[in-house]
Design a protein around this motif. Structure first.
Motif, PDB file in Angstrom:
ATOM      1  N   ASN A   1      54.498  45.314  46.226  1.00 41.39           N
ATOM      2  CA  ASN A   1      55.336  46.208  45.853  1.00 41.39           C
ATOM      3  C   ASN A   1      56.891  46.197  46.513  1.00 41.39           C
ATOM      4  O   ASN A   1      56.798  45.504  47.363  1.00 41.39           O
ATOM      5  CB  ASN A   1      54.739  47.810  45.524  1.00 41.39           C
ATOM      6  CG  ASN A   1      54.413  48.345  46.726  1.00 41.39           C
ATOM      7  OD1 ASN A   1      55.241  48.105  47.891  1.00 41.39           O
ATOM      8  ND2 ASN A   1      53.368  49.075  46.660  1.00 41.39           N
TER       9      ASN A   1
ATOM     10  N   ALA B   1      36.301  45.876  35.761  1.00 40.27           N
ATOM     11  CA  ALA B   1      37.486  46.471  35.264  1.00 40.27           C
ATOM     12  C   ALA B   1      37.011  48.078  35.650  1.00 40.27           C
ATOM     13  O   ALA B   1      35.958  48.682  35.222  1.00 40.27           O
ATOM     14  CB  ALA B   1      37.665  46.242  33.654  1.00 40.27           C
TER      15      ALA B   1
ATOM     16  N   ASP C   1      44.900  54.868  39.080  1.00 37.89           N
ATOM     17  CA  ASP C   1      45.267  53.485  39.254  1.00 37.89           C
ATOM     18  C   ASP C   1      44.290  52.474  38.610  1.00 37.89           C
ATOM     19  O   ASP C   1      42.812  52.549  39.093  1.00 37.89           O
ATOM     20  CB  ASP C   1      45.272  53.216  40.679  1.00 37.89           C
ATOM     21  CG  ASP C   1      46.391  52.196  41.121  1.00 37.89           C
ATOM     22  OD1 ASP C   1      46.680  51.306  40.396  1.00 37.89           O
ATOM     23  OD2 ASP C   1      46.304  51.781  42.423  1.00 37.89           O
TER      24      ASP C   1
ATOM     25  N   SER D   1      42.292  49.007  37.828  1.00 35.10           N
ATOM     26  CA  SER D   1      41.930  48.152  38.550  1.00 35.10           C
ATOM     27  C   SER D   1      41.195  47.115  38.003  1.00 35.10           C
ATOM     28  O   SER D   1      40.473  47.277  37.043  1.00 35.10           O
ATOM     29  CB  SER D   1      41.095  48.287  39.925  1.00 35.10           C
ATOM     30  OG  SER D   1      39.838  48.924  39.420  1.00 35.10           O
ATOM     31  N   ILE D   2      41.389  45.769  38.259  1.00 31.93           N
ATOM     32  CA  ILE D   2      40.981  44.696  37.614  1.00 31.93           C
ATOM     33  C   ILE D   2      40.366  43.596  38.644  1.00 31.93           C
ATOM     34  O   ILE D   2      41.190  43.419  39.594  1.00 31.93           O
ATOM     35  CB  ILE D   2      41.455  44.020  36.293  1.00 31.93           C
ATOM     36  CG1 ILE D   2      41.020  42.998  35.700  1.00 31.93           C
ATOM     37  CG2 ILE D   2      42.781  43.365  37.033  1.00 31.93           C
ATOM     38  CD1 ILE D   2      41.505  42.594  34.244  1.00 31.93           C
TER      39      ILE D   2
ATOM     40  N   THR E   1      40.390  41.820  43.755  1.00 30.93           N
ATOM     41  CA  THR E   1      40.696  42.865  42.885  1.00 30.93           C
ATOM     42  C   THR E   1      42.097  43.553  43.164  1.00 30.93           C
ATOM     43  O   THR E   1      42.696  43.572  44.257  1.00 30.93           O
ATOM     44  CB  THR E   1      39.789  44.240  43.427  1.00 30.93           C
ATOM     45  OG1 THR E   1      38.482  43.875  43.456  1.00 30.93           O
ATOM     46  CG2 THR E   1      40.022  45.360  42.508  1.00 30.93           C
ATOM     47  N   ARG E   2      42.595  43.709  41.859  1.00 31.46           N
ATOM     48  CA  ARG E   2      44.215  44.158  41.880  1.00 31.46           C
ATOM     49  C   ARG E   2      44.039  45.422  41.349  1.00 31.46           C
ATOM     50  O   ARG E   2      43.496  45.861  40.442  1.00 31.46           O
ATOM     51  CB  ARG E   2      44.814  43.336  40.864  1.00 31.46           C
ATOM     52  CG  ARG E   2      46.252  43.418  40.463  1.00 31.46           C
ATOM     53  CD  ARG E   2      47.254  43.121  42.050  1.00 31.46           C
ATOM     54  NE  ARG E   2      48.698  43.700  41.690  1.00 31.46           N
ATOM     55  CZ  ARG E   2      49.647  43.172  42.602  1.00 31.46           C
ATOM     56  NH1 ARG E   2      49.159  42.632  43.767  1.00 31.46           N
ATOM     57  NH2 ARG E   2      50.542  43.489  42.181  1.00 31.46           N
ATOM     58  N   LEU E   3      44.854  46.547  42.272  1.00 25.98           N
ATOM     59  CA  LEU E   3      45.243  47.655  41.718  1.00 25.98           C
ATOM     60  C   LEU E   3      46.566  47.795  41.087  1.00 25.98           C
ATOM     61  O   LEU E   3      47.355  47.452  41.619  1.00 25.98           O
ATOM     62  CB  LEU E   3      45.154  48.933  43.042  1.00 25.98           C
ATOM     63  CG  LEU E   3      43.909  48.566  43.739  1.00 25.98           C
ATOM     64  CD1 LEU E   3      44.322  49.540  45.014  1.00 25.98           C
ATOM     65  CD2 LEU E   3      42.769  48.905  42.976  1.00 25.98           C
ATOM     66  N   THR E   4      46.347  47.868  39.852  1.00 26.78           N
ATOM     67  CA  THR E   4      47.553  47.705  38.770  1.00 26.78           C
ATOM     68  C   THR E   4      48.601  48.318  39.235  1.00 26.78           C
ATOM     69  O   THR E   4      50.129  47.991  38.851  1.00 26.78           O
ATOM     70  CB  THR E   4      47.189  47.423  37.454  1.00 26.78           C
ATOM     71  OG1 THR E   4      46.880  48.633  36.880  1.00 26.78           O
ATOM     72  CG2 THR E   4      46.189  46.522  37.150  1.00 26.78           C
ATOM     73  N   LYS E   5      48.801  49.875  39.385  1.00 26.86           N
ATOM     74  CA  LYS E   5      49.783  50.930  39.398  1.00 26.86           C
ATOM     75  C   LYS E   5      50.443  50.650  40.747  1.00 26.86           C
ATOM     76  O   LYS E   5      51.568  50.558  40.849  1.00 26.86           O
ATOM     77  CB  LYS E   5      49.327  52.137  39.012  1.00 26.86           C
ATOM     78  CG  LYS E   5      50.547  53.047  38.790  1.00 26.86           C
ATOM     79  CD  LYS E   5      49.912  54.109  38.127  1.00 26.86           C
ATOM     80  CE  LYS E   5      51.143  54.873  37.628  1.00 26.86           C
ATOM     81  NZ  LYS E   5      50.760  56.342  37.226  1.00 26.86           N
TER      82      LYS E   5
ATOM     83  N   LYS F   1      49.881  48.328  42.773  1.00 26.15           N
ATOM     84  CA  LYS F   1      50.459  46.699  43.554  1.00 26.15           C
ATOM     85  C   LYS F   1      49.633  46.284  44.641  1.00 26.15           C
ATOM     86  O   LYS F   1      50.189  45.840  45.373  1.00 26.15           O
ATOM     87  CB  LYS F   1      51.877  46.333  43.279  1.00 26.15           C
ATOM     88  CG  LYS F   1      52.284  46.713  41.665  1.00 26.15           C
ATOM     89  CD  LYS F   1      53.874  46.229  41.880  1.00 26.15           C
ATOM     90  CE  LYS F   1      54.392  46.725  40.149  1.00 26.15           C
ATOM     91  NZ  LYS F   1      55.747  46.443  40.281  1.00 26.15           N
TER      92      LYS F   1
ATOM     93  N   THR G   1      46.599  44.197  46.241  1.00 27.94           N
ATOM     94  CA  THR G   1      45.329  43.202  45.873  1.00 27.94           C
ATOM     95  C   THR G   1      44.354  43.252  47.228  1.00 27.94           C
ATOM     96  O   THR G   1      44.985  43.225  48.439  1.00 27.94           O
ATOM     97  CB  THR G   1      45.936  41.659  45.813  1.00 27.94           C
ATOM     98  OG1 THR G   1      47.003  41.856  44.781  1.00 27.94           O
ATOM     99  CG2 THR G   1      44.881  40.783  45.568  1.00 27.94           C
TER     100      THR G   1
END
Length: 175
Positions: free
Chosen positions: A42, A114, A135, A137-138, A157-161, A163, A165
């Motif tokens: 980020n 997910a 947050d 995750s995918i 795994t990615r924590l999307t909010k 950012k 990995t």
């Protein structure tokens, strides 16, 4: 006495070779642990840190499951940095996830997840308060099953909010 001892050894060996307690469709409770690397990408900082995690869940069938999880992130900012743009770093992430698997034949499976969780954002400065960030995750990975109970997994795994990995590997035991 020898016959009794031999019979006990044969029964013990048979119990390890034939998993009578494993459900034929892969259903059952499980627990897993993993270790890996958490990377931040980020605008606040770019760092790699050691990550640990625990999961517990229930596999409904071969393809679908649900779990609760906790993953450490531990992005501790450098205390001597004069150019910090933000006073917070992600420390811990916990939540729930829906998991999926696509068997590839044999012992390998593609896996996916997910989820939604809370990321604990630690304040670097004592004058600021910590807070939690919701947050999503995918993730995706691959699994190798040694037997109906034990498998090894590798996933990203990615924590999307926030950012972050997390690339990890670990073991899973299905009861």
């Amino acid at each position: 006495m020898r016959l009794l001892f031999s019979g006990a050894l044969v029964a013990l060996a048979a119990s390890f070779s034939t998993p009578a307690s494993a459900a034929p469709d892969g259903a059952g409770a499980y627990a897993s642990s993993h270790i890996g690397q958490a990377s931040s990408s980020n605008n606040q900082f770019e760092r790699d840190e050691l990550s640990f995690g625990l999961r517990a869940g229930y596999q409904f069938n071969t393809y679908l499951g649900m779990e609760v999880f906790n993953t450490t992130l531990s992005f501790i900012d450098n205390p001597f940095s004069a150019y910090r743009t933000n006073e917070y770093y992600p420390e811990d992430h916990y939540g729930v996830a829906v998991t999926g698997a696509i068997p590839l034949g044999g012992r390998f499976s593609l896996t996916g997840r997910a989820g939604i969780g809370r990321t604990k954002m630690r304040a670097f400065s004592a004058r600021d308060s910590d807070y939690n960030e919701t947050d999503p995750s995918i993730g995706a990975g691959v699994s190798f099953r040694f037997n109906p109970h034990l498998s090894v997994n590798a996933e990203a795994t990615r924590l999307t909010k926030t950012k972050v990995t997390v690339i990890s590997t670990g073991f899973r035991y299905q009861f």
